[in-house]
Write a protein that holds these residues in place. Sequence first.
Motif, PDB file in Angstrom:
ATOM      1  N   LYS A 183      11.325-111.309   9.936  1.00  0.00           N
ATOM      2  CA  LYS A 183      11.574-111.255   8.441  1.00  0.00           C
ATOM      3  C   LYS A 183      11.448-109.697   7.959  1.00  0.00           C
ATOM      4  O   LYS A 183      12.071-109.412   6.992  1.00  0.00           O
ATOM      5  CB  LYS A 183      10.288-111.969   7.859  1.00  0.00           C
ATOM      6  N   LYS A 184      10.613-108.939   8.611  1.00  0.00           N
ATOM      7  CA  LYS A 184      10.523-107.821   8.245  1.00  0.00           C
ATOM      8  C   LYS A 184      11.879-106.862   8.400  1.00  0.00           C
ATOM      9  O   LYS A 184      12.364-105.879   7.689  1.00  0.00           O
ATOM     10  CB  LYS A 184       9.323-106.783   9.064  1.00  0.00           C
ATOM     11  N   ARG A 185      12.431-107.267   9.533  1.00  0.00           N
ATOM     12  CA  ARG A 185      13.698-106.403   9.746  1.00  0.00           C
ATOM     13  C   ARG A 185      14.736-106.937   8.823  1.00  0.00           C
ATOM     14  O   ARG A 185      15.563-106.132   8.354  1.00  0.00           O
ATOM     15  CB  ARG A 185      14.124-106.982  11.067  1.00  0.00           C
ATOM     16  N   LYS A 186      14.860-108.235   8.208  1.00  0.00           N
ATOM     17  CA  LYS A 186      15.742-108.394   7.308  1.00  0.00           C
ATOM     18  C   LYS A 186      15.402-107.655   5.823  1.00  0.00           C
ATOM     19  O   LYS A 186      16.390-107.299   5.484  1.00  0.00           O
ATOM     20  CB  LYS A 186      15.606-109.814   7.098  1.00  0.00           C
ATOM     21  N   GLN A 187      14.144-107.439   5.660  1.00  0.00           N
ATOM     22  CA  GLN A 187      13.627-106.755   4.412  1.00  0.00           C
ATOM     23  C   GLN A 187      14.374-105.382   4.703  1.00  0.00           C
ATOM     24  O   GLN A 187      14.818-104.769   3.589  1.00  0.00           O
ATOM     25  CB  GLN A 187      12.294-106.846   4.289  1.00  0.00           C
ATOM     26  N   LEU A 188      14.185-104.755   5.510  1.00  0.00           N
ATOM     27  CA  LEU A 188      14.351-103.307   5.824  1.00  0.00           C
ATOM     28  C   LEU A 188      15.884-103.378   5.759  1.00  0.00           C
ATOM     29  O   LEU A 188      16.500-102.231   5.251  1.00  0.00           O
ATOM     30  CB  LEU A 188      13.752-102.870   6.965  1.00  0.00           C
ATOM     31  N   HIS A 189      16.601-104.202   6.366  1.00  0.00           N
ATOM     32  CA  HIS A 189      18.036-104.283   6.290  1.00  0.00           C
ATOM     33  C   HIS A 189      18.589-104.325   4.930  1.00  0.00           C
ATOM     34  O   HIS A 189      19.463-103.632   4.556  1.00  0.00           O
ATOM     35  CB  HIS A 189      18.632-105.381   7.203  1.00  0.00           C
ATOM     36  N   SER A 191      17.160-103.330   2.339  1.00  0.00           N
ATOM     37  CA  SER A 191      16.690-102.178   1.627  1.00  0.00           C
ATOM     38  C   SER A 191      17.646-101.092   2.045  1.00  0.00           C
ATOM     39  O   SER A 191      17.387 -99.842   1.402  1.00  0.00           O
ATOM     40  CB  SER A 191      15.437-101.907   1.732  1.00  0.00           C
ATOM     41  N   GLY A 192      18.487-101.277   3.077  1.00  0.00           N
ATOM     42  CA  GLY A 192      19.122 -99.969   3.665  1.00  0.00           C
ATOM     43  C   GLY A 192      18.504 -99.143   4.679  1.00  0.00           C
ATOM     44  O   GLY A 192      18.991 -98.166   4.948  1.00  0.00           O
ATOM     45  N   LEU A 193      17.449 -99.592   5.071  1.00  0.00           N
ATOM     46  CA  LEU A 193      16.455 -98.798   5.978  1.00  0.00           C
ATOM     47  C   LEU A 193      16.727 -99.191   7.371  1.00  0.00           C
ATOM     48  O   LEU A 193      16.306 -98.585   8.336  1.00  0.00           O
ATOM     49  CB  LEU A 193      14.985 -98.767   5.814  1.00  0.00           C
ATOM     50  N   SER A 194      17.688-100.216   7.870  1.00  0.00           N
ATOM     51  CA  SER A 194      17.844-100.490   9.109  1.00  0.00           C
ATOM     52  C   SER A 194      18.499 -99.541   9.925  1.00  0.00           C
ATOM     53  O   SER A 194      18.437 -99.526  11.365  1.00  0.00           O
ATOM     54  CB  SER A 194      18.328-102.061   9.188  1.00  0.00           C
ATOM     55  N   THR A 195      19.161 -98.655   9.532  1.00  0.00           N
ATOM     56  CA  THR A 195      19.901 -97.734  10.304  1.00  0.00           C
ATOM     57  C   THR A 195      18.929 -96.820  10.974  1.00  0.00           C
ATOM     58  O   THR A 195      19.333 -95.935  11.984  1.00  0.00           O
ATOM     59  CB  THR A 195      20.892 -96.958   9.393  1.00  0.00           C
ATOM     60  N   ASP A 196      17.874 -96.659  10.364  1.00  0.00           N
ATOM     61  CA  ASP A 196      16.848 -95.486  10.743  1.00  0.00           C
ATOM     62  C   ASP A 196      16.172 -96.320  12.027  1.00  0.00           C
ATOM     63  O   ASP A 196      15.621 -95.597  12.936  1.00  0.00           O
ATOM     64  CB  ASP A 196      16.050 -95.115   9.735  1.00  0.00           C
ATOM     65  N   ARG A 199      14.673-101.553  16.036  1.00  0.00           N
ATOM     66  CA  ARG A 199      13.773-102.273  16.999  1.00  0.00           C
ATOM     67  C   ARG A 199      12.187-101.965  16.307  1.00  0.00           C
ATOM     68  O   ARG A 199      11.887-100.823  15.949  1.00  0.00           O
ATOM     69  CB  ARG A 199      13.777-101.930  18.368  1.00  0.00           C
ATOM     70  N   TYR A 200      11.387-103.128  16.737  1.00  0.00           N
ATOM     71  CA  TYR A 200      10.048-103.095  16.280  1.00  0.00           C
ATOM     72  C   TYR A 200       9.110-103.469  17.481  1.00  0.00           C
ATOM     73  O   TYR A 200       9.339-104.372  18.115  1.00  0.00           O
ATOM     74  CB  TYR A 200       9.762-104.089  15.257  1.00  0.00           C
TER      75      TYR A 200
END
Length: 209
Positions: A183-189, A191-196, A199-200
């Motif tokens: 869920k957190k990954r989807k939120q970051l994605h 918001s455009g932050l998933s490129t940074d 993995r968690y």
Amino acid sequence: MKLTWNKNNNNNKKRSREAIASYPNLPFDQQDPSHDDMQLQNQEHAHSQHQDKPSADALDSDFKQLAQSFQAQGNKLAEDGKYREALGKWETALNLMPENAVLLEQKAQVLLELGDAWSALKAATRATELEPSWAEAWITLGRSQLNFGEPDSAIESFGRALAIKPDSVEAQDDRKTASHLIKKRKQLHSSGLSTDKNRYMVGDSTESS
């Protein structure tokens, strides 16, 4: 006496063995008097070697006992928090019993404690291959996948564990953790932050920022 063709025999055949044997002084018809004794000694020696050689079952039993001894030593070291020493004992045991799922699962747990998620993932995967109906092996695999940053795969592993052992609190809690990370990954994605960060790791803050 020299052997010759029988000129009086129209069939032109050599003498039979019976005819030759009628001449007791022929050198090649005499046997070495020690021949039978030597043959008997060779047979006794071969029999003795066969008796001295341990059977395959006996060797397997010895290897198993030795491996169990190393496993027990590793268990004690792990209980005392000496994970690297425990890992060394278990590696030795696995050299003797490479198909032991319990050892592989224990190895994966210790590797997670040491921060080696990739090696833990490999060991836990092999444990589930050897014992696919063992819930604890699937839980350890799921945790290895979580620590390696693969929550989607971890959810599948925890699901396998719960299918085998529905009342497993560990599997239930760990699956919730994996779901939260997804869920957190989807939120970051979104918001455009998933490129940074793709993995968690287990231990990351699970609270929304």
